[in-house]
Design a protein around this motif. Structure first.
Motif, PDB file in Angstrom:
ATOM      1  N   THR A 367      53.094  35.317  34.820  1.00 40.07           N
ATOM      2  CA  THR A 367      53.322  36.763  34.832  1.00 40.07           C
ATOM      3  C   THR A 367      52.203  37.518  35.545  1.00 40.07           C
ATOM      4  OG1 THR A 367      52.266  36.838  32.655  1.00 40.07           O
ATOM      5  CG2 THR A 367      54.678  36.741  32.700  1.00 40.07           C
ATOM      6  N   VAL A 368      51.287  36.801  36.173  1.00 39.13           N
ATOM      7  CA  VAL A 368      50.109  37.409  36.786  1.00 39.13           C
ATOM      8  C   VAL A 368      50.511  38.486  37.797  1.00 39.13           C
ATOM      9  CG1 VAL A 368      49.923  35.705  38.663  1.00 39.13           C
ATOM     10  CG2 VAL A 368      47.858  36.867  37.813  1.00 39.13           C
ATOM     11  N   THR A 369      49.703  39.533  37.889  1.00 37.28           N
ATOM     12  CA  THR A 369      49.958  40.623  38.827  1.00 37.28           C
ATOM     13  C   THR A 369      49.047  40.505  40.039  1.00 37.28           C
ATOM     14  OG1 THR A 369      48.313  42.097  37.845  1.00 37.28           O
ATOM     15  CG2 THR A 369      50.537  42.132  36.888  1.00 37.28           C
ATOM     16  N   THR A 370      49.384  41.235  41.091  1.00 39.19           N
ATOM     17  CA  THR A 370      48.545  41.256  42.285  1.00 39.19           C
ATOM     18  C   THR A 370      47.175  41.846  41.973  1.00 39.19           C
ATOM     19  OG1 THR A 370      50.524  41.514  43.668  1.00 39.19           O
ATOM     20  CG2 THR A 370      48.406  42.028  44.687  1.00 39.19           C
ATOM     21  N   THR A 371      47.144  42.849  41.118  1.00 34.98           N
ATOM     22  CA  THR A 371      45.868  43.438  40.714  1.00 34.98           C
ATOM     23  C   THR A 371      44.977  42.405  40.036  1.00 34.98           C
ATOM     24  OG1 THR A 371      46.874  45.627  40.448  1.00 34.98           O
ATOM     25  CG2 THR A 371      44.789  45.233  39.293  1.00 34.98           C
ATOM     26  N   GLU A 372      45.568  41.582  39.176  1.00 32.04           N
ATOM     27  CA  GLU A 372      44.800  40.535  38.504  1.00 32.04           C
ATOM     28  C   GLU A 372      44.329  39.466  39.488  1.00 32.04           C
ATOM     29  OE1 GLU A 372      46.924  41.044  34.115  1.00 32.04           O
ATOM     30  OE2 GLU A 372      47.708  39.593  35.570  1.00 32.04           O
ATOM     31  N   LEU A 373      45.148  39.167  40.485  1.00 32.19           N
ATOM     32  CA  LEU A 373      44.712  38.218  41.516  1.00 32.19           C
ATOM     33  C   LEU A 373      43.530  38.777  42.299  1.00 32.19           C
ATOM     34  CD1 LEU A 373      48.001  36.733  43.037  1.00 32.19           C
ATOM     35  CD2 LEU A 373      46.450  35.680  41.392  1.00 32.19           C
ATOM     36  N   ASP A 374      43.586  40.059  42.628  1.00 30.07           N
ATOM     37  CA  ASP A 374      42.457  40.696  43.327  1.00 30.07           C
ATOM     38  C   ASP A 374      41.187  40.608  42.476  1.00 30.07           C
ATOM     39  OD1 ASP A 374      44.011  41.375  45.515  1.00 30.07           O
ATOM     40  OD2 ASP A 374      44.454  43.398  44.777  1.00 30.07           O
ATOM     41  N   LYS A 375      41.332  40.857  41.180  1.00 24.19           N
ATOM     42  CA  LYS A 375      40.181  40.783  40.278  1.00 24.19           C
ATOM     43  C   LYS A 375      39.639  39.356  40.224  1.00 24.19           C
ATOM     44  CE  LYS A 375      40.289  43.339  36.641  1.00 24.19           C
ATOM     45  NZ  LYS A 375      40.563  43.925  35.291  1.00 24.19           N
ATOM     46  N   PHE A 376      40.548  38.383  40.197  1.00 21.82           N
ATOM     47  CA  PHE A 376      40.131  36.977  40.181  1.00 21.82           C
ATOM     48  C   PHE A 376      39.327  36.624  41.438  1.00 21.82           C
ATOM     49  CE2 PHE A 376      41.317  32.824  42.040  1.00 21.82           C
ATOM     50  CZ  PHE A 376      40.564  32.006  41.211  1.00 21.82           C
ATOM     51  N   ILE A 377      39.828  37.025  42.596  1.00 21.35           N
ATOM     52  CA  ILE A 377      39.137  36.711  43.851  1.00 21.35           C
ATOM     53  C   ILE A 377      37.751  37.365  43.870  1.00 21.35           C
ATOM     54  CG2 ILE A 377      39.163  37.053  46.352  1.00 21.35           C
ATOM     55  CD1 ILE A 377      40.995  34.809  45.437  1.00 21.35           C
ATOM     56  N   ASP A 378      37.661  38.610  43.407  1.00 23.24           N
ATOM     57  CA  ASP A 378      36.361  39.292  43.350  1.00 23.24           C
ATOM     58  C   ASP A 378      35.388  38.527  42.455  1.00 23.24           C
ATOM     59  OD1 ASP A 378      37.228  41.266  45.045  1.00 23.24           O
ATOM     60  OD2 ASP A 378      37.686  42.714  43.454  1.00 23.24           O
ATOM     61  N   LYS A 379      35.874  38.108  41.288  1.00 23.94           N
ATOM     62  CA  LYS A 379      35.012  37.371  40.368  1.00 23.94           C
ATOM     63  C   LYS A 379      34.625  36.011  40.936  1.00 23.94           C
ATOM     64  CE  LYS A 379      36.499  39.468  35.978  1.00 23.94           C
ATOM     65  NZ  LYS A 379      35.154  39.792  35.447  1.00 23.94           N
ATOM     66  N   LEU A 380      35.585  35.322  41.543  1.00 28.98           N
ATOM     67  CA  LEU A 380      35.292  34.008  42.114  1.00 28.98           C
ATOM     68  C   LEU A 380      34.273  34.123  43.238  1.00 28.98           C
ATOM     69  CD1 LEU A 380      35.831  30.964  42.154  1.00 28.98           C
ATOM     70  CD2 LEU A 380      37.751  31.402  43.706  1.00 28.98           C
ATOM     71  N   GLN A 381      34.399  35.167  44.054  1.00 28.97           N
ATOM     72  CA  GLN A 381      33.423  35.394  45.124  1.00 28.97           C
ATOM     73  C   GLN A 381      32.020  35.584  44.546  1.00 28.97           C
ATOM     74  OE1 GLN A 381      34.490  38.386  48.053  1.00 28.97           O
ATOM     75  NE2 GLN A 381      32.332  38.877  48.387  1.00 28.97           N
ATOM     76  N   GLN A 382      31.920  36.349  43.464  1.00 27.89           N
ATOM     77  CA  GLN A 382      30.617  36.543  42.815  1.00 27.89           C
ATOM     78  C   GLN A 382      30.058  35.221  42.296  1.00 27.89           C
ATOM     79  OE1 GLN A 382      30.598  39.879  39.953  1.00 27.89           O
ATOM     80  NE2 GLN A 382      32.414  40.663  40.993  1.00 27.89           N
ATOM     81  N   VAL A 383      30.938  34.382  41.775  1.00 28.08           N
ATOM     82  CA  VAL A 383      30.519  33.076  41.276  1.00 28.08           C
ATOM     83  C   VAL A 383      30.010  32.207  42.425  1.00 28.08           C
ATOM     84  CG1 VAL A 383      31.324  30.934  40.206  1.00 28.08           C
ATOM     85  CG2 VAL A 383      32.075  33.140  39.294  1.00 28.08           C
ATOM     86  N   LEU A 384      30.750  32.184  43.519  1.00 26.96           N
ATOM     87  CA  LEU A 384      30.352  31.373  44.678  1.00 26.96           C
ATOM     88  C   LEU A 384      29.020  31.861  45.242  1.00 26.96           C
ATOM     89  CD1 LEU A 384      33.819  31.008  46.443  1.00 26.96           C
ATOM     90  CD2 LEU A 384      32.598  29.243  45.165  1.00 26.96           C
ATOM     91  N   GLU A 385      28.835  33.167  45.270  1.00 24.33           N
ATOM     92  CA  GLU A 385      27.565  33.728  45.746  1.00 24.33           C
ATOM     93  C   GLU A 385      26.413  33.297  44.847  1.00 24.33           C
ATOM     94  OE1 GLU A 385      27.843  37.937  46.075  1.00 24.33           O
ATOM     95  OE2 GLU A 385      29.213  37.897  47.781  1.00 24.33           O
ATOM     96  N   ALA A 386      26.661  33.315  43.532  1.00 23.08           N
ATOM     97  CA  ALA A 386      25.605  32.949  42.589  1.00 23.08           C
ATOM     98  C   ALA A 386      25.214  31.480  42.718  1.00 23.08           C
ATOM     99  CB  ALA A 386      26.062  33.251  41.167  1.00 23.08           C
ATOM    100  N   VAL A 387      26.200  30.634  43.008  1.00 22.87           N
ATOM    101  CA  VAL A 387      25.937  29.190  43.060  1.00 22.87           C
ATOM    102  C   VAL A 387      25.548  28.732  44.459  1.00 22.87           C
ATOM    103  CG1 VAL A 387      26.964  26.890  42.726  1.00 22.87           C
ATOM    104  CG2 VAL A 387      27.462  28.732  41.108  1.00 22.87           C
ATOM    105  N   TYR A 388      26.234  29.255  45.495  1.00 17.69           N
ATOM    106  CA  TYR A 388      26.048  28.744  46.848  1.00 17.69           C
ATOM    107  C   TYR A 388      25.250  29.674  47.762  1.00 17.69           C
ATOM    108  CZ  TYR A 388      29.712  25.324  45.761  1.00 17.69           C
ATOM    109  OH  TYR A 388      30.450  24.305  45.207  1.00 17.69           O
ATOM    110  N   GLY A 389      25.125  30.956  47.378  1.00 25.16           N
ATOM    111  CA  GLY A 389      24.450  31.886  48.254  1.00 25.16           C
ATOM    112  C   GLY A 389      25.388  32.962  48.756  1.00 25.16           C
ATOM    113  N   SER A 390      24.913  33.816  49.656  1.00 25.78           N
ATOM    114  CA  SER A 390      25.642  34.998  50.077  1.00 25.78           C
ATOM    115  C   SER A 390      26.937  34.663  50.784  1.00 25.78           C
ATOM    116  CB  SER A 390      24.780  35.865  51.006  1.00 25.78           C
ATOM    117  OG  SER A 390      23.621  36.302  50.314  1.00 25.78           O
ATOM    118  N   TYR A 391      27.899  35.565  50.591  1.00 24.18           N
ATOM    119  CA  TYR A 391      29.202  35.523  51.277  1.00 24.18           C
ATOM    120  C   TYR A 391      28.955  35.724  52.760  1.00 24.18           C
ATOM    121  CZ  TYR A 391      34.186  36.800  51.826  1.00 24.18           C
ATOM    122  OH  TYR A 391      35.507  36.865  52.173  1.00 24.18           O
ATOM    123  N   SER A 392      29.488  34.867  53.613  1.00 24.16           N
ATOM    124  CA  SER A 392      29.112  34.865  55.033  1.00 24.16           C
ATOM    125  C   SER A 392      29.845  35.869  55.881  1.00 24.16           C
ATOM    126  CB  SER A 392      29.353  33.453  55.617  1.00 24.16           C
ATOM    127  OG  SER A 392      30.736  33.142  55.652  1.00 24.16           O
TER     128      SER A 392
END
Length: 393
Positions: A367-392
């Protein structure tokens, strides 16, 4: 407050994260100190309609006022209704109800052995996962699931998934049945290749080999069809499903075609709690929503959006090797550190899973919404930045 493993009376069979979940609704869960998490685990593909879906809650609440348990020595109306729904929306004729995916697969193994009185061997595949009981652990093609529990149940041969030499072996050494997942979930979110499945099905039909499809994780809308076998264009002889069937109430089922199901007779297999009124009432309400065209349309629409957004992240992070899966069963293969990503995600109030050492498993509710997917991508990007470094980008 999270219970310490040193003081807990619960047997330590889980490496639990430091989160105590006390409430859920839709795509979100709350912990015991008020934090809100975006839950893209869905209880490991169990809460397909999100947490506490209203229609299921209402149905179960009504059933609580009437009857909680009834022996399978008597007719259970909600069980009959659910069986009729499952067979109406699949290629199967009869259903056996139990309490979990492992129990459903155990029932399938017993049915196969009862059906074929001379050949008891079953082929499964490396990296498969069919459960943790002795029978299903023996069927599973992962040493880590089996280690320490030897001797295993005999009669299983593990071949290589998506491998044509394995199909040659299959043709030359016909077993009673092949049991497989069409997307290996626990093994790394690995979809079967269509051409390979076509050849496997051809050999099985030619040699009289039963096909049992384990849809405990892929079934009930997760891949964008009600069952994944529909995506591959063939009809299995046996199917097992569980996780998403009861929206969190424990229930499993094994479906079979009549010619195979007749190998079971009265007394051949049973379950005290299987198909009880509460679980099957939850199942009926769940199935009615899962079979709505709008829900499956949402799965496919949101799947396209999710894969597109993840592909953009892949272009920015060389640590992301591949994006794979079907529907809303998604795997992100990393160069390393999947466990570290999952732990950092908790810090960002995001719940995701691993599927092996280097694969992230993403399982949003259907039942996921597009808004929730956008929120997920934002959070995942923050996680990747924290672990791997800045978004390129």
């Amino acid at each position: 407050m999270t219970n310490s493993t040193e003081t807990s009376a619960i047997m330590q069979t889980y490496n639990r994260f430091p989160v105590t979940v006390i409430k859920g609704k839709g795509s979100y869960v709350w912990d015991d100190v008020g934090n809100v998490y975006l839950d893209f685990t869905s209880g490991i593909a169990t809460c397909n309609l999100g947490h506490v879906p209203d229609t299921v809650k209402e149905a179960v609440s009504n059933q609580l006022e009437q009857l909680w348990h009834c022996s399978n020595l008597y007719h259970i109306p909600s069980q009959e209704t659910l069986a009729n729904l499952l067979t109406a929306y699949s290629c199967f004729d009869q259903v056996f109800f139990c309490n979990s995916g492992a129990e459903a697969n155990e029932a399938a193994i017993k049915l196969i052995r009862s059906y074929n009185t001379t050949n008891k061997n079953i082929v499964t595949f490396e990296k498969s996962f069919h459960g943790r009981t002795m029978g299903t652990a023996s069927a599973t093609g992962q040493e880590k699931i089996q280690k320490g529990f030897e001797p295993l149940l005999s009669g299983f041969t593990h071949l290589t998934y998506n491998d044509y030499e394995s199909l040659t072996f299959l043709a030359n050494n016909p077993p009673a049945a092949v049991m497989l997942e069409l997307v290996q979930g626990e093994g790394g979110v690995i979809p079967a290749e269509q051409a390979w499945i076509n050849e496997l099905v051809r050999i099985c039909r030619e040699k009289g080999i039963l096909i049992a499809v384990d849809e405990v994780q892929t079934g009930l809308g997760r891949t964008g069809s009600l069952f994944a076998y529909e995506d591959y264009g063939f009809e299995p002889d046996i199917l097992t499903t569980a996780k998403g069937l009861g929206s969190g109430f424990p229930i499993g089922s094994m479906l079979a075609k009549t010619n195979v199901a007749k190998a079971f007779g009265p007394g051949s297999h049973a379950s005290t709690f299987g198909g009880n009124p509460l679980a099957t009432t939850a199942g009926v309400a769940t199935m009615k929503q899962l079979t709505s065209p709008s829900l499956l349309e949402n799965v496919n629409r949101q799947s396209d959006i999710l894969f597109s957004k993840l592909t953009e992240l892949k272009e920015a992070y060389p640590q992301i090797k591949t994006i794979r899966g079907k529907g809303l069963l998604v795997g992100i293969e990393l160069t390393d550190g999947a466990g570290e990503i999952v732990k950092e995600a908790i810090n960002q109030k995001l719940l995701i899973l691993t599927a092996g050492a280097n694969v992230l498993r993403i399982l949003p509710p259907l039942t996921v919404t597009t808004t929730e997917l956008d929120k997920f991508i934002d959070k995942l990007q923050q996680v990747l930045e924290a672990v791997y470094g800045s978004y390129s980008k």
